[in-house]
Design a protein around this motif. Structure first.
Motif, short mmCIF file in Angstrom:
data_model
loop_
_atom_site.label_atom_id
_atom_site.label_comp_id
_atom_site.label_asym_id
_atom_site.label_seq_id
_atom_site.Cartn_x
_atom_site.Cartn_y
_atom_site.Cartn_z
N ALA A 1 28.68 -30.89 -29.04
CA ALA A 1 29.06 -32.17 -28.43
C ALA A 1 30.27 -32.04 -27.52
O ALA A 1 30.44 -32.82 -26.59
N GLY A 2 31.15 -31.09 -27.82
CA GLY A 2 32.33 -30.91 -26.98
C GLY A 2 33.65 -30.98 -27.72
O GLY A 2 34.70 -31.11 -27.10
N LYS A 3 33.62 -30.87 -29.02
CA LYS A 3 34.86 -30.98 -29.82
C LYS A 3 35.84 -29.86 -29.47
O LYS A 3 37.05 -30.11 -29.32
N THR A 4 35.33 -28.63 -29.35
CA THR A 4 36.23 -27.52 -29.05
C THR A 4 36.73 -27.60 -27.61
O THR A 4 37.90 -27.29 -27.33
N THR A 5 35.89 -28.06 -26.69
CA THR A 5 36.34 -28.26 -25.31
C THR A 5 37.46 -29.29 -25.25
O THR A 5 38.46 -29.10 -24.55
N LEU A 6 37.31 -30.37 -25.99
CA LEU A 6 38.36 -31.38 -26.07
C LEU A 6 39.65 -30.75 -26.61
O LEU A 6 40.75 -31.00 -26.09
N THR A 7 39.52 -29.93 -27.65
CA THR A 7 40.69 -29.30 -28.26
C THR A 7 41.36 -28.33 -27.29
O THR A 7 42.60 -28.21 -27.27
N GLN A 8 40.57 -27.63 -26.49
CA GLN A 8 41.15 -26.73 -25.49
C GLN A 8 41.99 -27.50 -24.49
O GLN A 8 43.09 -27.07 -24.11
N GLY A 9 41.50 -28.65 -24.05
CA GLY A 9 42.28 -29.48 -23.15
C GLY A 9 43.53 -30.01 -23.82
O GLY A 9 44.61 -30.07 -23.22
N LEU A 10 43.41 -30.38 -25.09
CA LEU A 10 44.55 -30.87 -25.84
C LEU A 10 45.61 -29.76 -25.96
O LEU A 10 46.80 -30.00 -25.78
N GLY A 11 45.15 -28.54 -26.25
CA GLY A 11 46.08 -27.42 -26.35
C GLY A 11 46.77 -27.14 -25.03
O GLY A 11 47.97 -26.82 -25.01
N SER B 1 40.88 -22.31 -40.03
CA SER B 1 41.99 -22.92 -39.30
C SER B 1 42.75 -21.87 -38.51
O SER B 1 42.83 -20.70 -38.92
N ARG B 2 43.29 -22.29 -37.38
CA ARG B 2 44.13 -21.43 -36.55
C ARG B 2 45.39 -22.20 -36.18
O ARG B 2 45.33 -23.41 -35.92
N ILE B 3 46.51 -21.51 -36.11
CA ILE B 3 47.78 -22.10 -35.72
C ILE B 3 48.15 -21.60 -34.33
O ILE B 3 48.20 -20.38 -34.09
N HIS B 4 48.41 -22.53 -33.42
CA HIS B 4 48.78 -22.19 -32.05
C HIS B 4 50.21 -22.69 -31.80
O HIS B 4 50.42 -23.90 -31.63
N PRO B 5 51.20 -21.80 -31.79
CA PRO B 5 52.59 -22.23 -31.57
C PRO B 5 52.81 -22.76 -30.16
O PRO B 5 52.11 -22.39 -29.21
N SER B 6 53.80 -23.61 -30.01
CA SER B 6 54.17 -24.14 -28.70
C SER B 6 54.90 -23.08 -27.89
O SER B 6 55.68 -22.29 -28.41
N ARG B 7 54.65 -23.10 -26.58
CA ARG B 7 55.38 -22.21 -25.67
C ARG B 7 56.63 -22.87 -25.13
O ARG B 7 57.43 -22.21 -24.45
N VAL B 8 56.81 -24.17 -25.39
CA VAL B 8 57.89 -24.91 -24.74
C VAL B 8 58.78 -25.64 -25.74
O VAL B 8 59.55 -26.53 -25.36
N GLY B 9 58.68 -25.28 -27.01
CA GLY B 9 59.52 -25.92 -28.01
C GLY B 9 59.00 -27.24 -28.54
O GLY B 9 59.71 -27.94 -29.27
N GLY B 10 57.78 -27.59 -28.17
CA GLY B 10 57.18 -28.82 -28.68
C GLY B 10 56.39 -28.56 -29.94
O GLY B 10 56.49 -27.48 -30.55
N PRO B 11 55.58 -29.53 -30.37
CA PRO B 11 54.78 -29.32 -31.59
C PRO B 11 53.68 -28.29 -31.34
O PRO B 11 53.09 -28.22 -30.26
N GLY B 12 53.42 -27.46 -32.35
CA GLY B 12 52.30 -26.55 -32.29
C GLY B 12 51.00 -27.30 -32.57
O GLY B 12 50.99 -28.50 -32.86
#
Length: 300
Positions: free
Chosen positions: A170-180, A197-208
């Protein structure tokens, strides 16, 4: 519909006065449908649940006769029906959905409250519950889905929970890629089906971004085993396939339901479009204008 309503209401504890649903006839159901709409849910092709919707002139849709056959309780059917009913009401350009919950059923009241309904006022028979309806966003292409995710990121902050629902592809992962991308976190963002689950840290000091795939999980208890509470306060957590499982993580959450246009009877385009329904649950989202997502989608 009448058979399902009678079976469901007959299985409930008796109340005084008795539920009017028990004495309804086919003519009554037909009259309801002349004024409004009905939803029927099936399990393996067998009708198992139903409800009725009656639109009002004040932008409210009244939901009643919410019925699940006793043989199909505890299967998440009621939640799925209510979610579908809310999306239908949103298609009718309503703003709110309401229902009556009898005072004799405090456990039922708690169920409705877990699903985002709050007590709006009192009635002779019980509580009138209300919930804001989803914002509908038309998403013609995968690129548009990616951009919707990026726009959504602009509304999110640390501690937010997003529950994404939709069929395979449906596009859930595509939506998440845009969100990331909007959150500016490390990638790549791919479906975490096998690692859960995967953890993606922020590159700019914001929320991961904590990206969870609950497809292979069978219960909320299995989701709890992932220990998401440890990162929930400091990150944005998005749970794919989380409906019916992840609501217990937070009373504040954003629910995103993705529907194919083909599922809605529209098969005119080569590029199968989507309708995305977004609704906020809890005090965190009470004053957030999610309508900006629909406006942004319409102006692209």
């Amino acid at each position: 519909m009448l058979r399902l309503i009678h079976a469901a209401f007959a299985a409930r504890p008796p109340v005084d006065p008795p539920a009017a649903a028990l004495s309804e006839t086919l003519a009554d159901i037909e009259a309801h449908l002349v004024e409004g709409y009905g939803v029927v849910a099936d399990v393996d092709g067998v009708p198992a649940g139903t409800l009725l919707l009656t639109p009002r002139a004040d932008g409210v849709v009244y939901m009643h006769r919410v019925s699940v056959h006793p043989d199909h309780r505890q299967a998440g059917l009621a939640a799925a029906m209510v979610r579908g009913a809310a999306e239908l009401a949103a298609d009718l350009d309503a703003r709110w959905i309401e229902l009556l919950c009898r005072r004799e059923f405090p456990q039922t009241l708690r169920w409705w409250q877990r699903h985002g309904f709050t007590i709006d006022r009192e009635d002779d028979l019980g509580h009138i519950l209300r919930r804001r309806l989803p914002v509908r966003v038309e998403v013609p292409t995968a690129d548009d889905m990616h951009r919707l995710g990026a726009s959504l990121a602009g509304l999110l902050r640390a501690g937010d929970l997003v529950i994404a629902t939709g069929e395979l592809g449906a596009g859930k992962t595509t939506l998440t890629q845009g969100l990331g991308e909007g959150l500016q976190v490390d990638g790549p963002i791919i479906s975490p089906t096998f690692v859960l689950s995967r953890i993606h840290p922020s590159r700019v000091g914001g929320p991961g971004l904590v990206h969870v795939d609950a497809y292979r999980l069978g219960s909320a208890a299995e989701l709890e085993d992932l220990d998401l509470d440890a990162s929930l306060a400091d990150s944005v957590t998005l749970v794919e396939w989380g409906a019916g499982l992840a609501e217990g993580l937070s009373s504040d959450r954003l629910e995103v339901d993705i529907r194919r246009d083909a599922d809605r009877g529209d098969t005119t385009g080569e590029d199968e479009g989507r309708q995305v329904y977004v609704v906020g649950v809890g005090p965190r989202w009470a004053t957030v204008d999610l309508g900006v997502l629909a406006v942004e989608g319409a102006t692209r």
